[in-house]
Scaffold this active site. Structure first.
Site, PDB file in Angstrom:
ATOM      1  N   THR A  84       0.911  -1.277   0.219  1.00 10.07           N
ATOM      2  CA  THR A  84       0.017  -0.135  -0.057  1.00 10.07           C
ATOM      3  C   THR A  84       0.898   1.410  -0.210  1.00 10.07           C
ATOM      4  OG1 THR A  84      -2.141  -1.466   1.499  1.00 10.07           O
ATOM      5  CG2 THR A  84      -2.028   1.229   1.245  1.00 10.07           C
TER       6      THR A  84
ATOM      7  N   SER B 127      -6.600  -0.046  -2.599  1.00  7.62           N
ATOM      8  CA  SER B 127      -7.569  -0.790  -3.039  1.00  7.62           C
ATOM      9  C   SER B 127      -6.751  -1.159  -4.754  1.00  7.62           C
ATOM     10  CB  SER B 127      -8.525  -0.453  -3.203  1.00  7.62           C
ATOM     11  OG  SER B 127      -9.352  -0.742  -2.337  1.00  7.62           O
TER      12      SER B 127
ATOM     13  N   ILE C 144       2.099   0.673   6.966  1.00  9.35           N
ATOM     14  CA  ILE C 144       2.791  -1.022   7.039  1.00  9.35           C
ATOM     15  C   ILE C 144       2.396  -1.716   8.353  1.00  9.35           C
ATOM     16  CG2 ILE C 144       4.932  -2.023   5.802  1.00  9.35           C
ATOM     17  CD1 ILE C 144       3.032  -0.819   3.589  1.00  9.35           C
ATOM     18  N   THR C 145       1.897  -2.650   7.946  1.00  6.09           N
ATOM     19  CA  THR C 145       1.965  -3.615   9.642  1.00  6.09           C
ATOM     20  C   THR C 145       4.054  -3.926  10.038  1.00  6.09           C
ATOM     21  OG1 THR C 145       0.217  -4.193   9.557  1.00  6.09           O
ATOM     22  CG2 THR C 145       1.401  -5.440  10.687  1.00  6.09           C
TER      23      THR C 145
ATOM     24  N   GLN D 277     -23.056  -4.380  23.463  1.00  7.95           N
ATOM     25  CA  GLN D 277     -24.558  -4.123  23.369  1.00  7.95           C
ATOM     26  C   GLN D 277     -24.395  -4.667  24.693  1.00  7.95           C
ATOM     27  OE1 GLN D 277     -25.975  -2.380  22.642  1.00  7.95           O
ATOM     28  NE2 GLN D 277     -28.007  -1.874  23.123  1.00  7.95           N
ATOM     29  N   ILE D 278     -24.915  -6.215  24.912  1.00 10.92           N
ATOM     30  CA  ILE D 278     -24.790  -7.094  25.911  1.00 10.92           C
ATOM     31  C   ILE D 278     -24.052  -6.251  27.371  1.00 10.92           C
ATOM     32  CG2 ILE D 278     -24.538  -8.977  27.035  1.00 10.92           C
ATOM     33  CD1 ILE D 278     -25.342 -11.165  23.732  1.00 10.92           C
TER      34      ILE D 278
ATOM     35  N   GLU E  16      -6.597  -6.484   3.700  1.00 14.78           N
ATOM     36  CA  GLU E  16      -6.244  -7.009   2.747  1.00 14.78           C
ATOM     37  C   GLU E  16      -6.919  -7.563   1.792  1.00 14.78           C
ATOM     38  OE1 GLU E  16      -4.211 -10.595   3.751  1.00 14.78           O
ATOM     39  OE2 GLU E  16      -2.753  -9.693   5.049  1.00 14.78           O
TER      40      GLU E  16
ATOM     41  N   THR F 153     -10.836  -4.575   1.597  1.00 12.36           N
ATOM     42  CA  THR F 153     -11.513  -4.673   1.740  1.00 12.36           C
ATOM     43  C   THR F 153     -13.545  -4.885   1.463  1.00 12.36           C
ATOM     44  OG1 THR F 153     -12.915  -2.611  -0.170  1.00 12.36           O
ATOM     45  CG2 THR F 153     -11.034  -1.317   1.710  1.00 12.36           C
ATOM     46  N   SER F 154     -14.241  -5.059   2.361  1.00 10.83           N
ATOM     47  CA  SER F 154     -15.489  -5.738   2.183  1.00 10.83           C
ATOM     48  C   SER F 154     -15.734  -5.454   0.663  1.00 10.83           C
ATOM     49  CB  SER F 154     -16.463  -5.709   3.020  1.00 10.83           C
ATOM     50  OG  SER F 154     -15.819  -5.744   4.565  1.00 10.83           O
TER      51      SER F 154
END
Ligand SMILES: Cc1cc2nc3c(=O)[nH]c(=O)nc-3n(C[C@H](O)[C@H](O)[C@H](O)COP(=O)(O)OP(=O)(O)OC[C@H]3O[C@@H](n4cnc5c(N)ncnc54)[C@H](O)[C@@H]3O)c2cc1C
Length: 385
Positions: free
Chosen positions: A126, A132, A157-158, A336-337, A363, A365-366
């Site tokens: 990236t 993308s 970069i990780t 929420q719980i 890695e 996107t959706s």
């Protein structure tokens, strides 16, 4: 899940869980607060053989299957997603790229130390202007004499600030488009390699994320991975394999949220009863379990196809898409719980929710996963694997 696992799978899963519960989970909140990556943990994971699970034995790996590697990343993400992300970038992207495409000589040089956790890897695709659409990268590699001169910068970069070994893609022949991109190994300490500003993040704060700058970085031509112009094709393959791992990573975060929420629902009393006795809470728990189970089965299918040497790109994208959206959905339900306690850091679920968001971005996107899935369906039709 139990019946799908061999004795060896269970051994890996259980040993990892024992280690992670003792050496990772108790410290995860503090590491995140300090934004400090626990490098020593990586070395311990290496020493215990968890980094090389699916790599050949001649490099110090265990030669196990894809599912074994998934169990490791899932088990780590269940205890600390930051450690799991750094580990996944190191194992499946950086070492994974070298393991799949580098020469025997390059593999001998880098893999044993990487799999032992002594050298940390980063994978640099990236850029500030290309995510993308990775093929729009602008980092250049120019061959001059026997060396490549690399110029440009990589973003998000990780392990970017702390890695020892960088796998870097760069444009070698711009006129050839995607076929003009090559991949290189660059070692930390090489003149001209530096890091940019500190990147502050929503979650995964104990995982290092950096900008890597290449200013006339010179590497020998022998540092190119595979033939010239193969870098983009290699990248797509690395990402395809990586998606199975990211799906496991997502599943681990989803399970962390689920398990914490179930324990809390049993304990917390309102209106004189544990909240687990209210149907509204039971339905959330049932839906979480259903999605987690479905994600697991999708991961299992993708991993099996990969190990059988069959095409698995669509199935990996489906598993990654579903598992990552499950992670986000399940951790939000976990908050929420917990009610108000879910919103404060002491109960951890808010961290899980912040960490989960990356699953829908990293890695691919959706949206990119949906594009891959739709393209494959429209081209090949729907053929259940
Ligand atoms: C914590 C973290 C760690 C990371 N680690 C690494 C790493 O180790 N190595 C590495 O190389 N990268 C890494 N990344 C980068 C990551 O892979 C990218 O952020 C991701 O691929 C998305 O790219 P982008 O951020 O440029 O978003 P963009 O590509 O700019 O996308 C922005 C939005 O537009 C949408 N979009 C883009 N194109 C289309 C289209 N054609 N149709 C529909 N929607 C579209 C996207 O889905 C998204 O919603 C990391 C990122 C983060 C946050």
């Amino acid at each position: 899940m139990q019946s799908e696992l061999t004795e060896e799978h269970r051994r890996i899963r259980d040993t990892l869980a024992t280690f992670a519960e003792r050496e990772i989970r108790p410290f995860a909140a503090q590491w995140e607060k300090d934004e400090a990556f626990p490098r020593a943990v990586m070395e311990k994971l290496g020493a215990l053989g968890f980094l090389g699970v699916s790599f050949p034995e001649r490099f110090g790996g265990a030669g196990a299957d894809t599912l074994s590697q998934v169990l490791v990343v899932e088990g780590l993400a269940r205890c600390d997603a930051s450690v799991a992300l750094s580990c996944a970038a190191h194992v499946s992207l950086s070492a994974g790229h070298i393991g799949a495409f580098a020469s025997e000589q390059q593999q001998q040089r880098y893999l044993p130390a990487m799999l032992a956790g002594k050298k940390l890897g980063a994978w640099c695709l990236t850029e500030p202007g290309s995510g993308s659409d990775a093929s729009a990268m602008r980092t250049r590699a120019t061959l001059s004499g026997g060396d490549y001169l690399i110029n440009g910068s990589k973003m998000f970069i990780t392990n970017g600030n702390i890695a020892d070994v960088y796998v870097v893609t760069a444009v070698e022949n711009p006129e050839q488009g995607k076929g003009g991109i090559s991949a290189f190994i660059v070692e930390r300490g090489t003149k001209g390699l530096s890091n940019g500003r500190k990147i502050e993040k929503l979650g995964l704060r104990a995982s290092d994320t950096g900008e890597v700058i290449f200013d006339n970085v010179t590497v020998p031509a022998a540092n190119r991975i595979g033939p010239s112009g193969e870098g983009y094709r290699q990248t797509l393959k690395v990402l395809e394999a990586g998606r199975v791992g990211v799906a496991g990573f997502s599943l681990g975060i989803a399970r962390a949220g689920f398990e914490t929420a179930v324990a809390y629902a049993r304990e917390r009393k309102q209106f004189g009863r544990p909240i687990a006795e209210f149907q509204a809470i039971q339905w959330m728990i049932a839906d979480m379990a259903t999605r987690i189970d479905a994600a697991w089965l999708l991961i299992l299918r993708a991993a099996r196809l990969k190990d059988a040497g069959k095409p698995y790109g669509r199935e990996a994208a489906i598993a990654k898409l579903f598992a990552s959206e499950t992670a986000m959905w399940a951790t939000e339900r976990a908050v929420q719980i917990h009610g108000g306690y879910g919103y404060i850091s002491e109960f951890h679920v808010e961290r899980y929710m912040r960490d989960a968001k990356l699953c829908e971005i990293g890695e691919g996107t959706s949206e990119m996963q949906r594009m891959i899935i739709a393209k494959s369906l429209l081209r090949d039709g729907y053929l259940p694997a």
